[in-house]
Write an enzyme that holds these catalytic residues in place. Structure first.
Site, PDB file in Angstrom:
ATOM      1  N   ARG A 166      51.857  33.611  44.729  1.00 26.06           N
ATOM      2  CA  ARG A 166      51.462  34.861  43.702  1.00 26.06           C
ATOM      3  C   ARG A 166      50.356  34.434  43.473  1.00 26.06           C
ATOM      4  O   ARG A 166      50.020  33.606  42.420  1.00 26.06           O
ATOM      5  CB  ARG A 166      52.599  35.251  42.757  1.00 26.06           C
ATOM      6  CG  ARG A 166      52.992  34.023  41.795  1.00 26.06           C
ATOM      7  CD  ARG A 166      53.649  34.463  40.742  1.00 26.06           C
ATOM      8  NE  ARG A 166      54.407  33.427  40.096  1.00 26.06           N
ATOM      9  CZ  ARG A 166      53.806  32.560  39.231  1.00 26.06           C
ATOM     10  NH1 ARG A 166      52.616  32.707  38.678  1.00 26.06           N
ATOM     11  NH2 ARG A 166      54.671  31.721  38.718  1.00 26.06           N
ATOM     12  N   HIS A 220      53.108  35.001  36.493  1.00 22.58           N
ATOM     13  CA  HIS A 220      54.617  35.474  37.169  1.00 22.58           C
ATOM     14  C   HIS A 220      54.880  36.744  36.755  1.00 22.58           C
ATOM     15  O   HIS A 220      55.233  37.644  37.666  1.00 22.58           O
ATOM     16  CB  HIS A 220      55.625  34.448  36.335  1.00 22.58           C
ATOM     17  CG  HIS A 220      57.171  34.748  36.407  1.00 22.58           C
ATOM     18  ND1 HIS A 220      57.601  34.966  37.756  1.00 22.58           N
ATOM     19  CD2 HIS A 220      57.769  35.487  35.580  1.00 22.58           C
ATOM     20  CE1 HIS A 220      58.993  35.297  37.711  1.00 22.58           C
ATOM     21  NE2 HIS A 220      58.995  35.727  36.349  1.00 22.58           N
ATOM     22  N   TYR A 225      50.182  26.103  33.413  1.00 18.66           N
ATOM     23  CA  TYR A 225      50.987  25.336  34.242  1.00 18.66           C
ATOM     24  C   TYR A 225      50.574  25.042  35.582  1.00 18.66           C
ATOM     25  O   TYR A 225      51.086  23.978  36.359  1.00 18.66           O
ATOM     26  CB  TYR A 225      52.622  25.500  34.276  1.00 18.66           C
ATOM     27  CG  TYR A 225      53.056  26.821  34.658  1.00 18.66           C
ATOM     28  CD1 TYR A 225      52.868  27.224  36.092  1.00 18.66           C
ATOM     29  CD2 TYR A 225      53.126  27.799  33.737  1.00 18.66           C
ATOM     30  CE1 TYR A 225      53.058  28.412  36.318  1.00 18.66           C
ATOM     31  CE2 TYR A 225      53.127  29.166  34.136  1.00 18.66           C
ATOM     32  CZ  TYR A 225      53.363  29.614  35.412  1.00 18.66           C
ATOM     33  OH  TYR A 225      53.544  30.960  35.910  1.00 18.66           O
TER      34      TYR A 225
HETATM   35  C1  LIG Z   1      70.174  35.277  36.561  1.00 26.05           C
HETATM   36  C2  LIG Z   1      68.691  34.919  36.040  1.00 26.05           C
HETATM   37  N1  LIG Z   1      68.292  33.813  35.544  1.00 26.05           N
HETATM   38  C3  LIG Z   1      67.060  33.582  34.857  1.00 26.05           C
HETATM   39  C4  LIG Z   1      66.378  34.658  34.953  1.00 26.05           C
HETATM   40  C5  LIG Z   1      64.838  34.588  34.491  1.00 26.05           C
HETATM   41  N2  LIG Z   1      63.898  34.217  35.664  1.00 26.05           N
HETATM   42  C6  LIG Z   1      63.340  35.529  35.877  1.00 26.05           C
HETATM   43  S1  LIG Z   1      62.056  35.246  37.008  1.00 26.05           S
HETATM   44  C7  LIG Z   1      62.818  33.568  37.307  1.00 26.05           C
HETATM   45  C8  LIG Z   1      62.182  32.618  38.291  1.00 26.05           C
HETATM   46  C9  LIG Z   1      62.414  33.273  39.628  1.00 26.05           C
HETATM   47  O1  LIG Z   1      61.610  32.464  40.625  1.00 26.05           O
HETATM   48  P1  LIG Z   1      61.823  32.853  42.117  1.00 26.05           P
HETATM   49  O2  LIG Z   1      63.029  33.007  42.471  1.00 26.05           O
HETATM   50  O3  LIG Z   1      60.947  31.605  42.852  1.00 26.05           O
HETATM   51  O4  LIG Z   1      61.068  34.067  42.279  1.00 26.05           O
HETATM   52  P2  LIG Z   1      59.507  34.441  42.134  1.00 26.05           P
HETATM   53  O5  LIG Z   1      59.246  34.975  40.600  1.00 26.05           O
HETATM   54  O6  LIG Z   1      58.711  33.204  42.059  1.00 26.05           O
HETATM   55  O7  LIG Z   1      59.091  35.421  43.182  1.00 26.05           O
HETATM   56  C10 LIG Z   1      63.806  33.318  36.112  1.00 26.05           C
HETATM   57  C11 LIG Z   1      64.257  32.082  36.130  1.00 26.05           C
HETATM   58  C12 LIG Z   1      66.513  36.069  35.493  1.00 26.05           C
HETATM   59  N3  LIG Z   1      65.838  36.952  35.672  1.00 26.05           N
HETATM   60  N4  LIG Z   1      67.893  35.929  36.060  1.00 26.05           N
END
Ligand SMILES: Cc1ncc(C[n+]2csc(CCOP(=O)(O)OP(=O)(O)O)c2C)c(N)n1
Ligand SMILES: [Mg+2]
Length: 373
Positions: free
Chosen positions: A257, A261, A270
Protein backbone atom coordinates in the site's frame (compact mmCIF):
# COMPACT_ATOMS: atom_id res chain seq x y z
CA UNK A 1 12.84 -48.27 11.22
CA UNK A 2 14.46 -45.76 8.89
CA UNK A 3 13.18 -42.23 9.04
CA UNK A 4 11.45 -41.39 5.81
CA UNK A 5 10.07 -38.20 4.39
CA UNK A 6 6.31 -38.48 4.19
CA UNK A 7 5.49 -34.99 2.96
CA UNK A 8 7.34 -32.44 0.92
CA UNK A 9 6.05 -29.36 -0.77
CA UNK A 10 7.07 -26.23 -2.58
CA UNK A 11 5.59 -22.83 -3.23
CA UNK A 12 5.89 -21.41 -6.72
CA UNK A 13 6.22 -17.68 -7.37
CA UNK A 14 4.62 -16.46 -10.60
CA UNK A 15 5.76 -13.32 -12.42
CA UNK A 16 5.15 -12.44 -16.08
CA UNK A 17 5.72 -8.68 -16.48
CA UNK A 18 8.41 -7.71 -14.01
CA UNK A 19 9.31 -4.23 -12.79
CA UNK A 20 12.13 -3.93 -15.35
CA UNK A 21 9.60 -4.51 -18.11
CA UNK A 22 10.70 -8.09 -18.96
CA UNK A 23 7.78 -10.14 -20.26
CA UNK A 24 7.62 -13.94 -20.05
CA UNK A 25 6.27 -14.89 -23.48
CA UNK A 26 5.77 -18.52 -22.56
CA UNK A 27 3.35 -17.72 -19.76
CA UNK A 28 2.02 -14.40 -20.96
CA UNK A 29 1.52 -14.55 -24.72
CA UNK A 30 -2.16 -14.46 -25.63
CA UNK A 31 -3.18 -14.44 -21.97
CA UNK A 32 -5.03 -11.11 -22.14
CA UNK A 33 -6.13 -9.52 -25.43
CA UNK A 34 -4.49 -6.09 -25.98
CA UNK A 35 -7.80 -4.23 -25.89
CA UNK A 36 -8.55 -5.73 -22.46
CA UNK A 37 -5.14 -4.68 -21.11
CA UNK A 38 -5.85 -1.14 -22.32
CA UNK A 39 -9.36 -1.22 -20.81
CA UNK A 40 -7.96 -2.35 -17.46
CA UNK A 41 -5.25 0.32 -17.50
CA UNK A 42 -7.88 2.99 -18.26
CA UNK A 43 -9.97 1.64 -15.40
CA UNK A 44 -7.00 1.91 -13.05
CA UNK A 45 -6.52 5.55 -14.00
CA UNK A 46 -10.11 6.28 -12.93
CA UNK A 47 -9.81 4.21 -9.74
CA UNK A 48 -6.59 5.94 -8.74
CA UNK A 49 -8.20 9.34 -9.23
CA UNK A 50 -11.20 8.30 -7.14
CA UNK A 51 -8.78 7.18 -4.43
CA UNK A 52 -7.06 10.56 -4.43
CA UNK A 53 -10.36 12.44 -4.29
CA UNK A 54 -11.68 10.17 -1.51
CA UNK A 55 -8.56 11.01 0.53
CA UNK A 56 -9.20 14.72 -0.01
CA UNK A 57 -12.87 14.36 0.93
CA UNK A 58 -11.79 12.92 4.24
CA UNK A 59 -9.17 15.60 4.82
CA UNK A 60 -11.72 18.32 4.14
CA UNK A 61 -14.28 16.83 6.52
CA UNK A 62 -16.66 15.59 3.84
CA UNK A 63 -16.11 11.87 4.50
CA UNK A 64 -15.17 9.60 7.41
CA UNK A 65 -12.07 7.41 7.63
CA UNK A 66 -10.90 6.08 4.27
CA UNK A 67 -8.33 3.38 3.45
CA UNK A 68 -6.33 4.38 0.40
CA UNK A 69 -6.13 1.64 -2.26
CA UNK A 70 -3.19 3.21 -4.13
CA UNK A 71 -0.69 0.59 -5.25
CA UNK A 72 -2.96 -2.40 -4.63
CA UNK A 73 -5.21 -2.09 -7.67
CA UNK A 74 -4.05 -5.20 -9.52
CA UNK A 75 -5.11 -8.22 -7.42
CA UNK A 76 -8.81 -7.40 -7.25
CA UNK A 77 -8.98 -6.06 -10.80
CA UNK A 78 -7.37 -9.20 -12.24
CA UNK A 79 -9.74 -11.35 -10.21
CA UNK A 80 -12.81 -9.41 -11.30
CA UNK A 81 -11.62 -9.72 -14.91
CA UNK A 82 -11.44 -13.52 -14.61
CA UNK A 83 -14.56 -14.16 -12.51
CA UNK A 84 -17.93 -14.82 -14.11
CA UNK A 85 -21.05 -12.80 -13.44
CA UNK A 86 -22.65 -15.52 -11.31
CA UNK A 87 -19.56 -15.78 -9.05
CA UNK A 88 -19.19 -14.00 -5.73
CA UNK A 89 -16.55 -11.46 -4.87
CA UNK A 90 -16.19 -11.09 -1.13
CA UNK A 91 -13.82 -8.29 -0.19
CA UNK A 92 -12.40 -6.25 2.63
CA UNK A 93 -11.54 -2.61 1.93
CA UNK A 94 -8.72 -2.31 -0.61
CA UNK A 95 -10.48 -3.82 -3.60
CA UNK A 96 -12.18 -0.82 -5.19
CA UNK A 97 -10.69 -1.54 -8.63
CA UNK A 98 -12.18 -5.04 -8.76
CA UNK A 99 -15.51 -4.00 -7.27
CA UNK A 100 -15.95 -1.22 -9.84
CA UNK A 101 -14.94 -3.55 -12.67
CA UNK A 102 -17.68 -5.94 -11.53
CA UNK A 103 -20.22 -3.11 -11.70
CA UNK A 104 -20.46 -1.72 -8.18
CA UNK A 105 -21.39 1.97 -8.63
CA UNK A 106 -18.50 4.11 -7.36
CA UNK A 107 -20.76 6.30 -5.26
CA UNK A 108 -21.62 3.28 -3.12
CA UNK A 109 -18.03 3.11 -1.90
CA UNK A 110 -18.08 6.81 -1.06
CA UNK A 111 -21.43 6.44 0.69
CA UNK A 112 -20.03 3.57 2.73
CA UNK A 113 -17.13 5.69 3.99
CA UNK A 114 -19.46 8.64 4.53
CA UNK A 115 -21.26 6.40 7.01
CA UNK A 116 -24.37 6.04 4.87
CA UNK A 117 -25.69 2.48 5.03
CA UNK A 118 -27.11 2.78 1.53
CA UNK A 119 -23.59 2.27 0.30
CA UNK A 120 -24.02 -1.32 1.44
CA UNK A 121 -27.30 -1.98 -0.37
CA UNK A 122 -25.89 -3.78 -3.36
CA UNK A 123 -28.10 -5.35 -5.96
CA UNK A 124 -26.08 -4.50 -9.07
CA UNK A 125 -23.68 -7.45 -8.91
CA UNK A 126 -22.60 -10.38 -6.79
CA UNK A 127 -20.35 -8.60 -4.34
CA UNK A 128 -20.79 -8.33 -0.59
CA UNK A 129 -20.53 -5.17 1.52
CA UNK A 130 -16.97 -4.26 2.56
CA UNK A 131 -15.85 -6.29 5.57
CA UNK A 132 -14.18 -4.19 8.24
CA UNK A 133 -13.99 -6.91 10.89
CA UNK A 134 -10.72 -8.47 9.75
CA UNK A 135 -11.10 -12.01 8.41
CA UNK A 136 -14.87 -12.23 8.85
CA UNK A 137 -15.46 -12.18 5.09
CA UNK A 138 -13.52 -15.42 4.57
CA UNK A 139 -16.26 -17.32 6.35
CA UNK A 140 -18.90 -15.56 4.28
CA UNK A 141 -17.11 -16.58 1.09
CA UNK A 142 -16.82 -20.16 2.26
CA UNK A 143 -20.52 -20.18 3.12
CA UNK A 144 -21.45 -18.73 -0.27
CA UNK A 145 -19.36 -21.38 -2.02
CA UNK A 146 -20.95 -24.09 0.07
CA UNK A 147 -24.42 -22.79 -0.83
CA UNK A 148 -23.49 -22.71 -4.53
CA UNK A 149 -22.23 -26.26 -4.37
CA UNK A 150 -25.43 -27.34 -2.63
CA UNK A 151 -27.59 -25.55 -5.19
CA UNK A 152 -25.36 -26.74 -8.06
CA UNK A 153 -25.49 -23.28 -9.62
CA UNK A 154 -21.87 -23.41 -10.76
CA UNK A 155 -20.87 -20.20 -8.96
CA UNK A 156 -17.60 -19.90 -7.11
CA UNK A 157 -16.54 -17.43 -4.41
CA UNK A 158 -13.38 -15.35 -4.45
CA UNK A 159 -12.41 -13.60 -1.27
CA UNK A 160 -9.79 -10.97 -0.43
CA UNK A 161 -7.95 -10.30 2.80
CA UNK A 162 -4.64 -9.00 4.06
CA UNK A 163 -1.57 -10.76 5.44
CA UNK A 164 -2.70 -9.78 8.94
CA UNK A 165 -6.02 -11.55 8.45
CA UNK A 166 -4.24 -14.90 8.12
CA UNK A 167 -3.40 -14.63 11.83
CA UNK A 168 -7.10 -14.49 12.70
CA UNK A 169 -9.08 -17.59 13.70
CA UNK A 170 -11.62 -16.81 10.98
CA UNK A 171 -9.03 -17.50 8.29
CA UNK A 172 -8.19 -20.92 9.74
CA UNK A 173 -11.84 -21.90 10.15
CA UNK A 174 -12.72 -20.81 6.63
CA UNK A 175 -9.69 -22.58 5.13
CA UNK A 176 -10.46 -25.78 7.02
CA UNK A 177 -14.10 -25.83 5.93
CA UNK A 178 -13.29 -24.95 2.33
CA UNK A 179 -10.66 -27.65 1.96
CA UNK A 180 -12.44 -30.41 3.88
CA UNK A 181 -15.80 -29.83 2.22
CA UNK A 182 -14.28 -29.46 -1.26
CA UNK A 183 -15.64 -25.97 -1.80
CA UNK A 184 -15.04 -23.75 -4.83
CA UNK A 185 -13.32 -20.83 -3.08
CA UNK A 186 -10.37 -18.73 -4.18
CA UNK A 187 -8.58 -17.14 -1.23
CA UNK A 188 -6.62 -14.08 -2.34
CA UNK A 189 -4.28 -12.75 0.33
CA UNK A 190 -2.98 -9.28 -0.48
CA UNK A 191 0.33 -9.41 1.34
CA UNK A 192 1.32 -5.75 1.55
CA UNK A 193 3.93 -6.39 4.23
CA UNK A 194 2.03 -4.66 7.01
CA UNK A 195 -1.02 -5.08 9.24
CA UNK A 196 -1.28 -1.41 10.18
CA UNK A 197 2.09 -1.01 11.97
CA UNK A 198 2.85 -4.72 12.44
CA UNK A 199 5.24 -6.05 9.79
CA UNK A 200 4.28 -9.41 8.29
CA UNK A 201 7.43 -11.07 9.61
CA UNK A 202 6.30 -10.42 13.19
CA UNK A 203 3.11 -12.36 12.76
CA UNK A 204 4.17 -15.04 10.28
CA UNK A 205 7.46 -16.82 10.92
CA UNK A 206 7.18 -18.92 7.77
CA UNK A 207 8.99 -17.67 4.66
CA UNK A 208 5.71 -17.30 2.77
CA UNK A 209 2.16 -16.59 3.87
CA UNK A 210 1.00 -18.94 1.09
CA UNK A 211 2.21 -21.98 2.99
CA UNK A 212 -0.39 -21.34 5.68
CA UNK A 213 -2.87 -22.83 3.19
CA UNK A 214 -0.83 -26.01 2.82
CA UNK A 215 -1.72 -27.10 6.34
CA UNK A 216 -5.32 -27.34 5.17
CA UNK A 217 -4.52 -29.29 2.02
CA UNK A 218 -5.07 -26.41 -0.39
CA UNK A 219 -3.17 -25.63 -3.55
CA UNK A 220 -1.04 -22.59 -2.77
CA UNK A 221 0.84 -20.17 -4.97
CA UNK A 222 2.67 -16.88 -4.55
CA UNK A 223 2.41 -14.22 -7.24
CA UNK A 224 3.70 -10.75 -7.99
CA UNK A 225 0.53 -8.89 -7.04
CA UNK A 226 1.63 -5.76 -8.94
CA UNK A 227 1.81 -7.72 -12.20
CA UNK A 228 -1.54 -7.77 -13.99
CA UNK A 229 -0.55 -10.66 -16.25
CA UNK A 230 0.73 -12.92 -13.48
CA UNK A 231 -2.32 -12.17 -11.38
CA UNK A 232 -4.69 -13.04 -14.25
CA UNK A 233 -2.75 -16.27 -14.85
CA UNK A 234 -2.98 -17.49 -11.24
CA UNK A 235 -6.62 -16.43 -11.02
CA UNK A 236 -7.43 -18.45 -14.15
CA UNK A 237 -5.73 -21.51 -12.68
CA UNK A 238 -7.48 -21.04 -9.32
CA UNK A 239 -10.94 -20.52 -10.82
CA UNK A 240 -10.47 -23.63 -13.02
CA UNK A 241 -9.50 -25.58 -9.92
CA UNK A 242 -12.60 -24.33 -8.13
CA UNK A 243 -15.00 -24.88 -11.03
CA UNK A 244 -13.65 -28.19 -12.28
CA UNK A 245 -12.44 -29.84 -9.10
CA UNK A 246 -14.39 -28.00 -6.39
CA UNK A 247 -11.07 -27.24 -4.75
CA UNK A 248 -9.98 -24.09 -2.95
CA UNK A 249 -6.73 -22.32 -3.83
CA UNK A 250 -4.70 -19.93 -1.70
CA UNK A 251 -3.06 -17.11 -3.67
CA UNK A 252 -0.53 -14.91 -1.89
CA UNK A 253 -0.29 -11.72 -3.93
CA UNK A 254 2.79 -9.66 -3.01
CA UNK A 255 1.92 -5.99 -3.17
CA UNK A 256 2.26 -2.77 -1.18
CA UNK A 257 0.00 0.00 0.00
CA UNK A 258 1.60 3.21 -1.15
CA UNK A 259 -0.51 5.26 1.25
CA UNK A 260 -1.15 5.10 4.97
CA UNK A 261 -3.19 2.26 6.43
CA UNK A 262 -6.17 4.61 6.56
CA UNK A 263 -6.63 8.35 6.87
CA UNK A 264 -6.42 7.79 10.64
CA UNK A 265 -2.83 6.53 10.32
CA UNK A 266 0.59 8.05 9.62
CA UNK A 267 2.80 5.31 8.21
CA UNK A 268 5.91 7.51 8.43
CA UNK A 269 5.96 6.65 12.12
CA UNK A 270 6.79 3.00 11.47
CA UNK A 271 7.79 2.58 7.81
CA UNK A 272 11.18 3.43 6.32
CA UNK A 273 11.21 6.08 3.62
CA UNK A 274 13.56 3.79 1.63
CA UNK A 275 11.04 0.97 1.68
CA UNK A 276 8.33 3.26 0.35
CA UNK A 277 10.64 4.64 -2.34
CA UNK A 278 11.47 1.09 -3.48
CA UNK A 279 7.81 0.18 -3.80
CA UNK A 280 6.94 3.44 -5.54
CA UNK A 281 9.21 2.26 -8.35
CA UNK A 282 7.22 -0.99 -8.42
CA UNK A 283 3.91 0.85 -8.85
CA UNK A 284 1.73 -1.46 -10.95
CA UNK A 285 0.51 1.41 -13.10
CA UNK A 286 3.99 2.56 -14.13
CA UNK A 287 4.84 -0.96 -15.19
CA UNK A 288 1.68 -1.42 -17.19
CA UNK A 289 1.90 1.98 -18.83
CA UNK A 290 5.49 1.29 -19.97
CA UNK A 291 4.38 -2.04 -21.38
CA UNK A 292 1.50 -0.46 -23.30
CA UNK A 293 3.67 2.37 -24.62
CA UNK A 294 6.27 -0.08 -25.86
CA UNK A 295 3.56 -1.90 -27.79
CA UNK A 296 2.29 1.42 -29.16
CA UNK A 297 -1.01 0.91 -27.40
CA UNK A 298 -0.70 3.99 -25.19
CA UNK A 299 0.76 7.50 -25.34
CA UNK A 300 1.00 10.73 -23.34
CA UNK A 301 -1.97 12.10 -25.28
CA UNK A 302 -4.08 9.07 -24.36
CA UNK A 303 -2.98 9.45 -20.76
CA UNK A 304 -4.11 13.09 -20.75
CA UNK A 305 -7.45 12.12 -22.28
CA UNK A 306 -8.00 9.39 -19.73
CA UNK A 307 -7.11 11.69 -16.84
CA UNK A 308 -9.79 14.09 -18.12
CA UNK A 309 -12.30 11.21 -18.28
CA UNK A 310 -11.35 10.27 -14.72
CA UNK A 311 -11.83 13.84 -13.48
CA UNK A 312 -15.30 14.11 -15.04
CA UNK A 313 -16.37 10.66 -13.88
CA UNK A 314 -15.20 11.10 -10.32
CA UNK A 315 -16.66 14.59 -9.89
CA UNK A 316 -20.05 13.22 -10.95
CA UNK A 317 -19.64 10.31 -8.51
CA UNK A 318 -18.87 12.73 -5.65
CA UNK A 319 -21.88 14.85 -6.61
CA UNK A 320 -24.15 11.77 -6.62
CA UNK A 321 -22.87 10.68 -3.21
CA UNK A 322 -23.13 14.11 -1.61
CA UNK A 323 -26.45 15.10 -3.08
CA UNK A 324 -28.37 11.95 -2.17
CA UNK A 325 -31.43 12.66 0.03
CA UNK A 326 -30.84 12.22 3.74
CA UNK A 327 -31.80 8.73 4.91
CA UNK A 328 -34.96 8.41 7.01
CA UNK A 329 -34.54 7.49 10.66
CA UNK A 330 -36.68 4.41 10.02
CA UNK A 331 -33.90 2.85 7.96
CA UNK A 332 -32.48 1.95 11.30
CA UNK A 333 -35.22 -0.67 11.66
CA UNK A 334 -36.16 -1.50 8.12
CA UNK A 335 -33.29 -3.63 6.90
CA UNK A 336 -32.60 -6.03 9.74
CA UNK A 337 -35.69 -8.24 9.83
CA UNK A 338 -38.19 -9.43 7.24
CA UNK A 339 -40.82 -8.99 9.93
CA UNK A 340 -40.01 -6.58 12.70
CA UNK A 341 -40.46 -8.12 16.19
CA UNK A 342 -43.21 -6.40 18.27
CA UNK A 343 -40.86 -4.57 20.64
CA UNK A 344 -38.96 -3.09 17.71
CA UNK A 345 -42.23 -2.14 15.99
CA UNK A 346 -42.98 -0.08 19.08
CA UNK A 347 -39.55 1.50 18.95
CA UNK A 348 -40.02 2.29 15.29
CA UNK A 349 -43.37 3.93 15.92
CA UNK A 350 -42.12 5.99 18.84
CA UNK A 351 -38.65 6.72 17.52
CA UNK A 352 -39.09 10.48 17.51
CA UNK A 353 -40.93 10.82 20.79
CA UNK A 354 -39.45 11.05 24.21
CA UNK A 355 -40.97 7.66 25.01
CA UNK A 356 -39.10 5.38 22.66
CA UNK A 357 -40.26 1.81 22.92
CA UNK A 358 -43.40 2.51 24.91
CA UNK A 359 -46.79 1.45 23.64
CA UNK A 360 -47.73 4.26 21.20
CA UNK A 361 -51.37 4.30 22.41
CA UNK A 362 -50.13 5.17 25.91
CA UNK A 363 -48.30 8.24 24.76
CA UNK A 364 -50.46 11.27 25.40
CA UNK A 365 -48.80 13.88 23.29
CA UNK A 366 -46.90 13.40 20.13
CA UNK A 367 -44.97 16.39 18.91
CA UNK A 368 -44.78 17.28 15.24
CA UNK A 369 -41.32 15.66 15.11
CA UNK A 370 -42.87 12.62 16.74
CA UNK A 371 -44.74 11.77 13.56
CA UNK A 372 -42.69 9.05 11.97
CA UNK A 373 -42.75 9.21 8.19
C1 LIG B 1 -11.42 -8.45 14.04
C2 LIG B 1 -10.63 -7.18 13.92
N1 LIG B 1 -9.55 -6.99 14.71
C3 LIG B 1 -8.84 -5.85 14.60
C4 LIG B 1 -9.22 -4.86 13.71
C5 LIG B 1 -8.40 -3.57 13.58
N2 LIG B 1 -7.67 -3.61 12.32
C6 LIG B 1 -8.11 -2.94 11.24
S1 LIG B 1 -7.12 -3.18 9.92
C7 LIG B 1 -6.08 -4.18 10.78
C8 LIG B 1 -4.86 -4.77 10.14
C9 LIG B 1 -5.19 -5.61 8.97
O1 LIG B 1 -4.02 -5.97 8.30
P1 LIG B 1 -4.08 -6.82 7.00
O2 LIG B 1 -5.00 -7.97 7.18
O3 LIG B 1 -2.68 -7.13 6.59
O4 LIG B 1 -4.79 -5.85 5.93
P2 LIG B 1 -4.24 -4.52 5.23
O5 LIG B 1 -4.91 -3.38 5.89
O6 LIG B 1 -2.76 -4.49 5.34
O7 LIG B 1 -4.69 -4.64 3.80
C10 LIG B 1 -6.52 -4.32 12.10
C11 LIG B 1 -5.81 -5.11 13.11
C12 LIG B 1 -10.37 -5.10 12.92
N3 LIG B 1 -10.80 -4.22 12.01
N4 LIG B 1 -11.06 -6.27 13.04
MG1 LIG C 1 -1.45 -6.12 5.22
Amino acid sequence: MPVKTIFETKIEHVSILDEQGNFDMQLGEGLIPDEDVVAMYKHMVVCRHLDEIAFKLQRSGRMGTYPENRGQEVPSLAAAYVLQKKDWMVTCYRENAGLFWRGLPMEKILLHWMGDERGNHIDECNVTPLAIAIGSQLLHATGLAWASKYKKDGAIACTFFGDGATSEGDFHEAANFAANLDLPVVFVCQNNGWAISTPTKLECSAPTVAQRGIAYGMDCVQVDGNDLFAMVKVMKDATDNARTNNRPTFIEALTYRLGDHTTADDARRYRDADELAMWEKRDPMIRLRNYLEQKDLWSSTKEEEQLAVAATTVSQVVKNAEEIDAPTANDFFDFMYTELPPQLQKQRQTLRTSSIGQDPSQIEQTTQEGVVQ
